[in-house]
Scaffold this motif. Structure first.
Motif, short mmCIF file in Angstrom:
data_model
loop_
_atom_site.label_atom_id
_atom_site.label_comp_id
_atom_site.label_asym_id
_atom_site.label_seq_id
_atom_site.Cartn_x
_atom_site.Cartn_y
_atom_site.Cartn_z
N MET A 178 0.84 -1.20 0.00
CA MET A 178 0.00 0.00 0.00
C MET A 178 0.88 1.25 0.00
O MET A 178 1.88 1.31 0.69
CB MET A 178 -0.92 0.02 1.23
N LEU A 179 0.46 2.20 -0.80
CA LEU A 179 1.20 3.47 -0.89
C LEU A 179 0.42 4.52 -0.13
O LEU A 179 -0.81 4.59 -0.25
CB LEU A 179 1.30 3.87 -2.36
N THR A 180 1.09 5.33 0.65
CA THR A 180 0.45 6.50 1.23
C THR A 180 1.34 7.71 0.98
O THR A 180 2.57 7.58 0.88
CB THR A 180 0.19 6.36 2.74
N ALA A 181 0.74 8.86 0.87
CA ALA A 181 1.50 10.08 0.63
C ALA A 181 0.77 11.25 1.27
O ALA A 181 -0.46 11.30 1.26
CB ALA A 181 1.68 10.32 -0.88
N TRP A 182 1.54 12.14 1.84
CA TRP A 182 0.93 13.31 2.47
C TRP A 182 1.88 14.49 2.38
O TRP A 182 3.10 14.33 2.33
CB TRP A 182 0.59 13.03 3.95
N GLY A 183 1.28 15.68 2.34
CA GLY A 183 2.07 16.90 2.34
C GLY A 183 2.51 17.24 3.76
O GLY A 183 1.81 16.91 4.73
N VAL A 184 3.67 17.81 3.87
CA VAL A 184 4.23 18.17 5.18
C VAL A 184 3.96 19.65 5.43
O VAL A 184 4.46 20.52 4.71
CB VAL A 184 5.75 17.91 5.23
N PRO A 185 3.15 19.96 6.43
CA PRO A 185 2.85 21.37 6.70
C PRO A 185 3.95 22.03 7.54
O PRO A 185 4.84 21.35 8.05
CB PRO A 185 1.55 21.29 7.52
N GLY A 186 3.86 23.33 7.64
CA GLY A 186 4.67 24.05 8.62
C GLY A 186 6.06 24.48 8.16
O GLY A 186 6.87 24.88 8.99
N ILE A 187 6.32 24.41 6.84
CA ILE A 187 7.66 24.82 6.43
C ILE A 187 7.73 26.34 6.23
O ILE A 187 8.76 26.94 6.51
CB ILE A 187 8.11 24.05 5.18
N GLY A 188 6.66 26.98 5.82
CA GLY A 188 6.71 28.43 5.74
C GLY A 188 7.60 28.94 4.61
O GLY A 188 8.12 28.17 3.81
N GLY A 238 12.42 3.59 4.72
CA GLY A 238 11.73 3.33 3.47
C GLY A 238 10.87 4.48 2.98
O GLY A 238 10.34 4.42 1.86
N ASP A 239 10.71 5.52 3.79
CA ASP A 239 9.96 6.69 3.34
C ASP A 239 10.78 7.43 2.29
O ASP A 239 12.01 7.43 2.32
CB ASP A 239 9.69 7.65 4.51
N VAL A 240 10.08 8.06 1.37
CA VAL A 240 10.74 8.92 0.39
C VAL A 240 10.22 10.33 0.57
O VAL A 240 9.00 10.55 0.54
CB VAL A 240 10.49 8.46 -1.06
N LEU A 241 11.13 11.27 0.80
CA LEU A 241 10.73 12.67 0.88
C LEU A 241 10.86 13.29 -0.50
O LEU A 241 11.89 13.13 -1.16
CB LEU A 241 11.61 13.43 1.87
N GLY A 249 5.76 3.50 1.40
CA GLY A 249 5.33 2.27 0.72
C GLY A 249 6.24 1.91 -0.44
O GLY A 249 6.04 0.90 -1.11
N MET A 250 7.26 2.74 -0.67
CA MET A 250 8.21 2.48 -1.75
C MET A 250 9.56 2.07 -1.15
O MET A 250 10.62 2.35 -1.72
CB MET A 250 8.37 3.73 -2.60
N GLY A 251 9.50 1.41 -0.01
CA GLY A 251 10.72 1.00 0.66
C GLY A 251 11.62 0.14 -0.21
O GLY A 251 12.84 0.16 -0.08
N HIS A 252 11.03 -0.61 -1.13
CA HIS A 252 11.82 -1.48 -2.01
C HIS A 252 12.62 -0.65 -3.02
O HIS A 252 13.51 -1.18 -3.68
CB HIS A 252 10.90 -2.46 -2.76
#
Lengths: 259, 259
Positions: B1-11, B42-45, B214-217
């Motif tokens: 399963m793939l999940t993705a989210w935006g990271v808030p708070g960078i300004g 395994g997370d990708v930023l 989810g792209m740890g591979h």
């Protein structure tokens, strides 16, 4: 938050199969096994064009592969000879510019090749209607295919059929975080959703369908214009002909004109 | 399963800012607010090139936009005049073929434009090292940018920098579900991850970073070759020059040769 997963349990698809029924059965079984996956409003199903082609019987003998490519070709864009053979980048009936007109020899029975679906937008609409009727949820449907692209190595998935999905996010005329108008900004949402889905489908795993959840804002009540509007050929196309081909044509025209 | 989210708070990011610190702070804060988002192996930023450019001070005056494009241009591929001005598709220093060499006037202060980062692969490596040191997890980092493409309407995001990510999934020589060898199949994973990330970042929302899980591979212990290997220019490029340009060159050469 975006989530995406491959849908297991579809199995081999044969000509004449009811793809909507197979898909519905697989979704229903998955919902029992993994309750979080039960189909919900705003989900987008991404269906690999291969299984659409198989269900439609868009199968030809492998010996006819070159003839099949020729038959699917509306216009040759570029060709390149190499040790392995000849690569033909052509525009096909659907307006897609692809190697070998999208004719595919993978994941199909030995001795056969697959043509692209007859009308992927129509297929997307039909699948959408069937899933809506069966599950009572408002979903979008994309039909995806894999394509190379100039100037980049490797292939990505794109949307060649669409129903109930806003395929382009036209941000022109809107403003950015500084209040300034966004310039050329038309996100090809359907292609990005198709690309995300490919990460959980994948060519070697054999899962032909994925669900992408979290794009509810791109799911529309009406079927919409489909993926055909993503095609950009014609006068607007600065790469209608490969460099070598255009050069040769220019040379020939000048020579013929006695320039 | 793939999940993705935006990271808030960078300004807002300013020239000279420590992007790794800003990013780390935002991730730490998000992990408190949403414990499920705590960074994991395994997370990708995926980091939008804009904020890299801003931190690097790759800012020029807007009045110099055309000069900036010219300065970033290694080779002109195609140009087209239209009522709004001139569109220039060029190859830039990074080997990327893009409109306006990737020079960007959105989401930056009035009167300024942004150039692409100096070396996005190096930036990806530096960000990766900093995040690994701070959080003790093995992640991948991509630097993304938005680009149009021939034959398709709209733009998608692609990876212009990478560290710790297998950018191409080379499936050549492997077999499909029928045991047949896969043909031309080299999935541009990094571009697909960038496209997925764009669905939760987005030009009008202002979130410049996303996490894709989810792209740890596809996350590797070593930094790897980076996104530069995704560039396909040179002798292998069938579209090195736009159709009109190549035609004109062929004509001219024939005329000069007295053909």
């Amino acid at each position: 938050m975006l989530t995406a997963w491959g849908v297991p349990g579809i199995g081999e698809v044969r000509p004449g199969d009811d793809l909507a029924a197979l898909l519905g059965d697989a979704l229903a079984a998955d919902a029992l096994a993994r309750p979080a996956t039960v189909l919900a409003d705003g989900d987008v199903l991404v269906v690999t064009s291969k299984v659409v082609s198989k269900a439609e019987g868009r199968v030809v003998h492998a010996a006819d592969r070159e003839a099949a490519i020729t038959a699917e070709t509306v216009r040759v864009v570029a060709t390149r000879e190499h040790p392995g053979g000849v690569t033909r980048i052509v525009e096909n009936r659907l307006g897609l510019v692809m190697a070998a007109a999208g004719v595919d020899a993978s994941n199909t029975d030995e001795g056969t090749v697959l043509l692209l679906p007859e009308d992927p937008d129509a297929t997307a609409r039909a699948l959408r209607a069937a899933l809506t009727a069966r599950f009572g949820v408002r979903v979008g449907v994309l039909v995806s295919d894999t394509a190379g692209r100039p100037w980049r190595q490797g292939q990505t998935d794109i949307a060649i059929g669409a129903a109930g999905v806003r395929v382009l996010d036209d941000l022109r005329g809107t403003t950015d975080t500084h209040g300034r108008p966004l310039q050329v900004s038309m996100a090809a949402l359907a292609d990005e959703i198709a690309a995300a889905a490919e990460l959980v489908k994948g060519k070697a795993t054999g899962l032909p369908v994925a669900v992408v959840r979290g794009m509810g804002h791109a799911v529309t009540p009406e079927d919409g214009a489909g993926a055909r509007v993503l095609v950009r050929t014609g006068p607007d196309d600065m790469f209608a002909e490969g460099t070598a081909e255009a050069y040769a044509r220019g040379w020939k025209d000048a020579a013929d004109a006695g320039a």
